[in-house]
Design a protein around this motif. Structure first.
Motif, PDB file in Angstrom:
ATOM      1  N   GLY A 101     -31.069   0.281 -38.100  1.00  0.00           N
ATOM      2  CA  GLY A 101     -32.424   2.078 -38.498  1.00  0.00           C
ATOM      3  C   GLY A 101     -30.988   2.507 -38.651  1.00  0.00           C
ATOM      4  N   ARG A 102     -31.063   3.289 -39.364  1.00  0.00           N
ATOM      5  CA  ARG A 102     -30.324   4.373 -40.209  1.00  0.00           C
ATOM      6  C   ARG A 102     -30.659   6.158 -40.293  1.00  0.00           C
ATOM      7  N   ASP A 103     -32.015   5.898 -38.845  1.00  0.00           N
ATOM      8  CA  ASP A 103     -32.319   6.909 -38.697  1.00  0.00           C
ATOM      9  C   ASP A 103     -31.654   8.079 -37.149  1.00  0.00           C
ATOM     10  N   SER A 104     -30.548   8.749 -36.861  1.00  0.00           N
ATOM     11  CA  SER A 104     -29.851   8.625 -35.954  1.00  0.00           C
ATOM     12  C   SER A 104     -30.347   9.618 -35.408  1.00  0.00           C
ATOM     13  N   THR A 105     -31.549  10.076 -35.624  1.00  0.00           N
ATOM     14  CA  THR A 105     -32.047  11.098 -34.895  1.00  0.00           C
ATOM     15  C   THR A 105     -32.021  10.711 -32.491  1.00  0.00           C
ATOM     16  N   PRO A 106     -31.639  10.984 -31.973  1.00  0.00           N
ATOM     17  CA  PRO A 106     -32.065  11.249 -30.512  1.00  0.00           C
ATOM     18  C   PRO A 106     -33.551  10.767 -30.084  1.00  0.00           C
ATOM     19  N   VAL A 107     -33.204   9.616 -29.650  1.00  0.00           N
ATOM     20  CA  VAL A 107     -34.279   9.406 -28.555  1.00  0.00           C
ATOM     21  C   VAL A 107     -34.939  10.549 -27.557  1.00  0.00           C
ATOM     22  N   ARG A 108     -36.018  11.247 -27.506  1.00  0.00           N
ATOM     23  CA  ARG A 108     -36.219  12.041 -26.622  1.00  0.00           C
ATOM     24  C   ARG A 108     -37.331  11.566 -25.337  1.00  0.00           C
TER      25      ARG A 108
ATOM     26  N   ASP B  67     -32.442   6.944 -19.651  1.00  0.00           N
ATOM     27  CA  ASP B  67     -30.947   7.885 -19.409  1.00  0.00           C
ATOM     28  C   ASP B  67     -30.154   6.404 -18.738  1.00  0.00           C
ATOM     29  N   ARG B  68     -30.262   5.063 -18.774  1.00  0.00           N
ATOM     30  CA  ARG B  68     -29.586   3.862 -18.262  1.00  0.00           C
ATOM     31  C   ARG B  68     -28.735   4.341 -20.037  1.00  0.00           C
ATOM     32  N   ALA B  69     -29.836   4.132 -20.584  1.00  0.00           N
ATOM     33  CA  ALA B  69     -28.459   3.957 -21.890  1.00  0.00           C
ATOM     34  C   ALA B  69     -27.283   5.394 -22.365  1.00  0.00           C
ATOM     35  N   ARG B  70     -28.236   6.121 -22.154  1.00  0.00           N
ATOM     36  CA  ARG B  70     -26.849   7.195 -22.579  1.00  0.00           C
ATOM     37  C   ARG B  70     -25.970   6.614 -21.518  1.00  0.00           C
ATOM     38  N   GLN B  71     -26.202   6.724 -20.483  1.00  0.00           N
ATOM     39  CA  GLN B  71     -25.171   7.050 -19.384  1.00  0.00           C
ATOM     40  C   GLN B  71     -24.123   6.213 -20.110  1.00  0.00           C
ATOM     41  N   MET B  72     -24.282   4.955 -20.202  1.00  0.00           N
ATOM     42  CA  MET B  72     -23.405   3.247 -20.610  1.00  0.00           C
ATOM     43  C   MET B  72     -22.916   3.973 -22.003  1.00  0.00           C
ATOM     44  N   LEU B  73     -23.156   4.780 -22.413  1.00  0.00           N
ATOM     45  CA  LEU B  73     -22.615   5.179 -24.260  1.00  0.00           C
ATOM     46  C   LEU B  73     -22.207   6.490 -24.169  1.00  0.00           C
ATOM     47  N   GLY B  74     -22.206   7.120 -23.629  1.00  0.00           N
ATOM     48  CA  GLY B  74     -22.000   8.359 -23.141  1.00  0.00           C
ATOM     49  C   GLY B  74     -21.567   9.831 -24.180  1.00  0.00           C
ATOM     50  N   SER B  75     -23.031   9.466 -24.537  1.00  0.00           N
ATOM     51  CA  SER B  75     -24.212  10.238 -25.409  1.00  0.00           C
ATOM     52  C   SER B  75     -24.958  10.058 -25.144  1.00  0.00           C
ATOM     53  N   ASP B  76     -26.469  10.653 -26.693  1.00  0.00           N
ATOM     54  CA  ASP B  76     -27.016  11.221 -26.738  1.00  0.00           C
ATOM     55  C   ASP B  76     -27.369   9.375 -27.750  1.00  0.00           C
ATOM     56  N   VAL B  77     -28.308   8.757 -28.174  1.00  0.00           N
ATOM     57  CA  VAL B  77     -28.404   7.315 -28.383  1.00  0.00           C
ATOM     58  C   VAL B  77     -29.639   7.356 -29.219  1.00  0.00           C
ATOM     59  N   TYR B  78     -29.830   6.484 -30.490  1.00  0.00           N
ATOM     60  CA  TYR B  78     -30.882   5.963 -31.090  1.00  0.00           C
ATOM     61  C   TYR B  78     -31.043   4.653 -30.995  1.00  0.00           C
ATOM     62  N   VAL B  79     -31.803   4.601 -31.370  1.00  0.00           N
ATOM     63  CA  VAL B  79     -32.759   2.922 -31.456  1.00  0.00           C
ATOM     64  C   VAL B  79     -31.985   2.054 -33.029  1.00  0.00           C
ATOM     65  N   HIS B  80     -31.350   1.548 -32.842  1.00  0.00           N
ATOM     66  CA  HIS B  80     -30.215   0.716 -34.018  1.00  0.00           C
ATOM     67  C   HIS B  80     -31.394   0.074 -34.270  1.00  0.00           C
ATOM     68  N   GLN B  81     -32.458  -0.935 -33.138  1.00  0.00           N
ATOM     69  CA  GLN B  81     -33.226  -2.375 -33.178  1.00  0.00           C
ATOM     70  C   GLN B  81     -33.815  -2.199 -32.224  1.00  0.00           C
TER      71      GLN B  81
END
Length: 300
Positions: free
Chosen positions: A292-299, A119-133
């Protein structure tokens, strides 16, 4: 590579020939608002200004012990030793980092999905997120080597094709961080400046840069200017504390010559609206365990 060789519309050209420049950042550090998550407005404003936030006590002592045991298990796994995702110290051969750890370890995969983190990652980036690394880092007592000053975004932009610095790193300490055992140093506010680096990216640069980065680091004059303008803070705190810092933050760490080890879980969240393209300053893509190139959002 020269400036004229860089991609049209690239706001962050790097790996150039000639004299590097310090370019103003054209994107915000914080993309969300207080209404988007658990972080209050004052903390978000401080993160926008300084580029980092310390979240004390993110993990309980019991959770720290659980994750520490997982790090011990992973580093002792003989089956992993030959895996390319395991990076060893160049001199001692001891495990330095294990990448793609949220794929290797279900326990750490659960942590990535934990609302306290996600939830903190989503808030800082203002969107859904995925794991880059993702990775775990080991810095043993006496032998742990540091990382030279650098901006992660410079590498992720040049070698992975990350378009903008709309990514944030979460480093969760599993050991106490003292001022003297190689703790991370950051230049507060430096995320507002993109420092160009000189030199063409070698093929398969990651094979050496993950142990000893030589290309994609600023020169000493730029580091001196940045330190004079922004100063240097050092991350200290008890095990279980998390450090959130912007992808363009200038940071580094020194060697650990104390008896006290320093280990952490490190996860980079990227906005799904900032998915990777072709590299901006490299001939080919790095492996998916690094970028990571799979940009499927983390749920959850």
């Amino acid at each position: 590579m020269t400036l004229t060789d860089t991609r049209v519309g690239d706001g962050y050209p790097t790996r150039i020939t000639g004299t590097p420049e310090q370019l103003p950042r054209v994107h915000p550090t914080v993309w969300g608002t207080e209404a988007d998550g658990p972080i209050d407005a004052a903390t978000l404003a401080n993160h926008e200004a300084k580029g980092y936030t310390v979240d004390e006590g993110l993990l309980s002592p019991g959770e720290v012990q659980t994750y520490w045991q997982e790090l011990v298990r992973l580093s002792s796994d003989r089956g992993l030793r030959a895996d390319e995702r395991v990076i060893t110290e160049p001199k001692t051969g001891e495990v330095r980092s294990i990448f793609d750890v949220h794929v290797i370890s279900e326990l750490i995969a659960e942590l990535v999905r934990d609302p306290r983190v996600l939830d903190r990652a989503r808030q800082m980036l203002g969107s859904d997120v995925y794991v880059h690394q993702s990775r775990v880092n080991y810095m043993p007592g006496f032998k742990g080597t540091g990382f030279y000053w650098h901006s992660d975004f410079e590498t992720w932009h040049a070698e992975d094709g990350m378009p903008t610095p709309r990514a944030v790193s979460c480093s969760i300490a599993l050991t106490d961080n003292y001022p003297y055992n190689g703790g991370l140093m950051v230049m507060p506010g430096s995320q507002r400046t993109f420092v160009q680096c000189v030199g063409e990216t070698p093929d398969d640069n990651y094979k050496s840069s993950l142990k000893d980065q030589r290309v994609g680091v600023p020169n000493e004059d730029d580091i001196t200017k940045m330190a004079a303008e922004y100063g240097i803070d050092q991350f200290t705190g008890t095990a279980g504390t998390a450090l959130w810092f912007d992808s363009n933050m200038m940071h580094g760490s020194s060697n650990n010559i104390t008896p006290y080890p320093r280990s952490n879980i490190f996860v980079v969240f990227n906005s799904v609206e900032n998915a990777l393209q072709d590299p901006f300053a490299a001939s080919g893509r790095r492996p998916s365990f690094i970028a990571g190139r799979d940009s499927t959002p983390v749920r959850r």
